[in-house]
Design an enzyme around this catalytic site. Structure first.
Site, PDB file in Angstrom:
ATOM      1  CB  SER A  99      -9.988  17.507 -11.164  1.00 51.36           C
ATOM      2  OG  SER A  99     -11.368  17.589 -11.375  1.00 51.36           O
ATOM      3  CG  HIS A 157      -5.765  18.285  -9.572  1.00 55.31           C
ATOM      4  ND1 HIS A 157      -5.568  17.400 -10.602  1.00 55.31           N
ATOM      5  CD2 HIS A 157      -6.895  17.881  -8.933  1.00 55.31           C
ATOM      6  CE1 HIS A 157      -6.541  16.515 -10.593  1.00 55.31           C
ATOM      7  NE2 HIS A 157      -7.347  16.785  -9.593  1.00 55.31           N
ATOM      8  CD  GLU A 167      -2.130  17.152 -12.542  1.00 60.95           C
ATOM      9  OE1 GLU A 167      -1.763  16.517 -13.533  1.00 60.95           O
ATOM     10  OE2 GLU A 167      -3.330  17.466 -12.351  1.00 60.95           O
ATOM     11  CG  ASN A 192      -8.081  14.181 -13.648  1.00 63.57           C
ATOM     12  OD1 ASN A 192      -7.821  13.065 -13.191  1.00 63.57           O
ATOM     13  ND2 ASN A 192      -8.631  15.128 -12.925  1.00 63.57           N
TER      14      ASN A 192
HETATM   15  N1  CAA Z   1      -6.107   7.803   4.774  1.00 65.62           N
HETATM   16  C1  CAA Z   1      -5.005   7.222   5.261  1.00 65.62           C
HETATM   17  N2  CAA Z   1      -4.531   6.041   4.819  1.00 65.62           N
HETATM   18  C2  CAA Z   1      -5.225   5.425   3.840  1.00 65.62           C
HETATM   19  C3  CAA Z   1      -6.398   5.978   3.277  1.00 65.62           C
HETATM   20  C4  CAA Z   1      -6.823   7.224   3.783  1.00 65.62           C
HETATM   21  N3  CAA Z   1      -7.907   7.843   3.305  1.00 65.62           N
HETATM   22  N4  CAA Z   1      -6.846   5.137   2.308  1.00 65.62           N
HETATM   23  C5  CAA Z   1      -5.984   4.097   2.246  1.00 65.62           C
HETATM   24  N5  CAA Z   1      -5.006   4.275   3.177  1.00 65.62           N
HETATM   25  C6  CAA Z   1      -3.848   3.423   3.409  1.00 65.62           C
HETATM   26  C7  CAA Z   1      -4.208   2.095   4.005  1.00 65.62           C
HETATM   27  O1  CAA Z   1      -4.310   2.174   5.413  1.00 65.62           O
HETATM   28  C8  CAA Z   1      -3.021   1.246   3.573  1.00 65.62           C
HETATM   29  O2  CAA Z   1      -1.884   1.504   4.381  1.00 65.62           O
HETATM   30  P1  CAA Z   1      -0.616   0.489   4.415  1.00 65.62           P
HETATM   31  O3  CAA Z   1      -0.029   0.410   3.029  1.00 65.62           O
HETATM   32  O4  CAA Z   1       0.316   1.131   5.388  1.00 65.62           O
HETATM   33  O5  CAA Z   1      -1.175  -0.815   4.868  1.00 65.62           O
HETATM   34  C9  CAA Z   1      -2.722   1.781   2.184  1.00 65.62           C
HETATM   35  O6  CAA Z   1      -3.262   3.102   2.155  1.00 65.62           O
HETATM   36  C10 CAA Z   1      -3.338   0.928   1.131  1.00 65.62           C
HETATM   37  O7  CAA Z   1      -4.731   0.804   1.370  1.00 65.62           O
HETATM   38  P2  CAA Z   1      -5.574  -0.550   1.301  1.00 65.62           P
HETATM   39  O8  CAA Z   1      -4.691  -1.704   1.701  1.00 65.62           O
HETATM   40  O9  CAA Z   1      -6.852  -0.338   2.015  1.00 65.62           O
HETATM   41  O10 CAA Z   1      -6.017  -0.697  -0.211  1.00 65.62           O
HETATM   42  P3  CAA Z   1      -5.179  -0.506  -1.532  1.00 65.62           P
HETATM   43  O11 CAA Z   1      -3.865  -1.195  -1.448  1.00 65.62           O
HETATM   44  O12 CAA Z   1      -6.092  -0.811  -2.667  1.00 65.62           O
HETATM   45  O13 CAA Z   1      -4.875   1.060  -1.544  1.00 65.62           O
HETATM   46  C11 CAA Z   1      -5.502   3.096  -2.522  1.00 65.62           C
HETATM   47  C12 CAA Z   1      -5.912   2.004  -1.571  1.00 65.62           C
HETATM   48  C13 CAA Z   1      -4.377   3.913  -1.887  1.00 65.62           C
HETATM   49  C14 CAA Z   1      -6.732   3.982  -2.710  1.00 65.62           C
HETATM   50  C15 CAA Z   1      -5.013   2.467  -3.848  1.00 65.62           C
HETATM   51  O14 CAA Z   1      -5.971   1.574  -4.306  1.00 65.62           O
HETATM   52  C16 CAA Z   1      -4.718   3.478  -4.919  1.00 65.62           C
HETATM   53  O15 CAA Z   1      -3.690   4.134  -4.904  1.00 65.62           O
HETATM   54  N6  CAA Z   1      -5.633   3.558  -5.883  1.00 65.62           N
HETATM   55  C17 CAA Z   1      -5.513   4.493  -7.006  1.00 65.62           C
HETATM   56  C18 CAA Z   1      -6.003   5.835  -6.580  1.00 65.62           C
HETATM   57  C19 CAA Z   1      -5.958   6.818  -7.690  1.00 65.62           C
HETATM   58  O16 CAA Z   1      -5.602   6.552  -8.831  1.00 65.62           O
HETATM   59  N7  CAA Z   1      -6.333   8.028  -7.334  1.00 65.62           N
HETATM   60  C20 CAA Z   1      -6.359   9.093  -8.271  1.00 65.62           C
HETATM   61  C21 CAA Z   1      -7.758   9.348  -8.605  1.00 65.62           C
HETATM   62  S1  CAA Z   1      -7.891  10.685  -9.722  1.00 65.62           S
HETATM   63  C22 CAA Z   1      -8.055  11.989  -8.745  1.00 65.62           C
HETATM   64  O17 CAA Z   1      -8.120  11.967  -7.558  1.00 65.62           O
HETATM   65  C23 CAA Z   1      -8.076  13.268  -9.443  1.00 65.62           C
HETATM   66  C24 CAA Z   1      -9.339  13.746  -9.957  1.00 65.62           C
HETATM   67  O18 CAA Z   1      -9.373  14.923 -10.146  1.00 65.62           O
HETATM   68  C25 CAA Z   1     -10.476  12.956 -10.411  1.00 65.62           C
END
Ligand code: CAA
Length: 289
Positions: free
Chosen positions: A122, A143, A155, A193
């Site tokens: 990342s 990524h 990415e 990031n």
């Molecule tokens: N597998 C499959 N489906 C999943 C899942 C998983 N692991 N996690 C969540 N979902 C699905 C849920 O079932 C739900 O489906 P529907 O829309 O069809 O109902 C949907 O995703 C939304 O989930 P929730 O209702 O439980 O909760 P939410 O609306 O808060 O969504 C989330 C969860 C998708 C994690 C959302 O909060 C989100 O997008 N958050 C931001 C995540 C983010 O910014 N990630 C980047 C992090 S940085 C990184 O990863 C890089 C690094 O190098 C550090």
């Protein structure tokens, strides 16, 4: 090597990211060899995949048969030598340069010379990882974002020595995984990031200074900036150790104090409060673990 030549994808590391990558590769129809260094780590990875597939079947996005087919396409191994079966390898091990260099050095000896070696790093330098192999033109960054099955972006990172052909293949692989790739240069933090993690870090400083409680800071960003989750909950999702590693790289590589990690992050890592994966971070998940 072209996308049509790829039948088996090797994934090194069965943590949150590696298991997600294995899942999307198997969902795209590839056979997957998933490797980690202990049975416990592999079992944990398969559990993450089962849980995610369970969510997708419950939503009607996958049938039970499709989900069991996906699981059947993933084979587990403790032996890195098994990567000789892979036509394309994605590494998702610890975010430590020494670990990555050792793995890439080994993969370079094990894998066929035409095989591309991708890293899910990342923030670490793809150019430096590539230099630990005899095929630097075939080393590229891919990524993914957490949760991998949900977030569309990959990415595609071109190191100084990565060939255009390798970048194109990685781009095609990401698309075949159902993702939306974006090409980026090998600069610390790439695109996302570099922007996202300092935002999260600022929330940790605000928390330390008592600007609001963890709940208030997160709720404010959801209500006021329409974020899907708050920055502190995002730390817990990503892993506070992982986010701290990214901040350390940004701070060191740019030499700019604006990337200075909030001291509370180091304290939380020392206390083993790493977020969801350990049951506690800025928030408590013990009832869900
Ligand atoms: N597998 C499959 N489906 C999943 C899942 C998983 N692991 N996690 C969540 N979902 C699905 C849920 O079932 C739900 O489906 P529907 O829309 O069809 O109902 C949907 O995703 C939304 O989930 P929730 O209702 O439980 O909760 P939410 O609306 O808060 O969504 C989330 C969860 C998708 C994690 C959302 O909060 C989100 O997008 N958050 C931001 C995540 C983010 O910014 N990630 C980047 C992090 S940085 C990184 O990863 C890089 C690094 O190098 C550090």
């Amino acid at each position: 090597m072209e996308i049509g030549d790829i039948g088996t994808v090797g994934v090194v590391g069965a943590g949150t990211m590696g298991s997600g990558i294995a899942q999307v590769a198997a969902t795209a129809g590839f056979k997957v060899v998933l490797r980690d260094i202990s049975d416990a780590a592999l079992d944990r990875g398969i559990k993450i995949i089962e849980r995610s597939l369970g969510k997708l079947t419950k939503k009607g996005k996958l049938s039970e048969e499709e989900a069991s087919g996906i699981l059947k396409r993933i084979s587990k191994t403790l032996d890195l030598q098994e990567m000789k079966r892979a036509d394309y390898v994605i590494e998702a091990a610890f975010e430590k340069m020494e670990v990555k260099k050792e793995i890439f050095g080994e993969l370079d000896k094990i894998c066929r010379p035409d095989v591309v070696l991708a890293s899910n790093t990342s923030s670490l330098s793809i150019t430096e990882i590539a230099a630990s192999t005899s095929r630097p033109e075939k080393v590229v960054g891919m990524h993914f974002f957490n949760p991998v099955p949900v977030l569309p972006l990959v990415e595609i990172v071109q190191g100084l020595t990565t060939s255009d052909e390798t970048v194109e293949l990685a781009y095609e692989v990401a698309k075949r995984f159902g993702k939306s790739p974006i090409k980026t240069k090998d600069q610390p933090g790439f695109i996302v990031n570099r922007i996202l993690v300092p935002y999260m870090n600022e929330a940790a400083f605000a928390y330390m200074e008592g600007v609001g409680s963890a709940e208030e800071i997160d709720q404010a960003m959801k209500w006021g900036a329409n974020m899907p989750i708050g920055p502190l909950a995002l730390f817990d999702l990503v892993g506070i150790d992982v986010a701290l590693d990214v901040l350390e790289v940004l701070y060191r590589e740019f030499g700019d104090p604006k990337f200075r990690p909030a001291p509370i992050l180091r304290q939380m890592v020392r206390a083993g409060r790493l977020g969801r994966k350990t049951g506690k971070g800025f928030f408590d998940y013990t009832e869900r673990v």
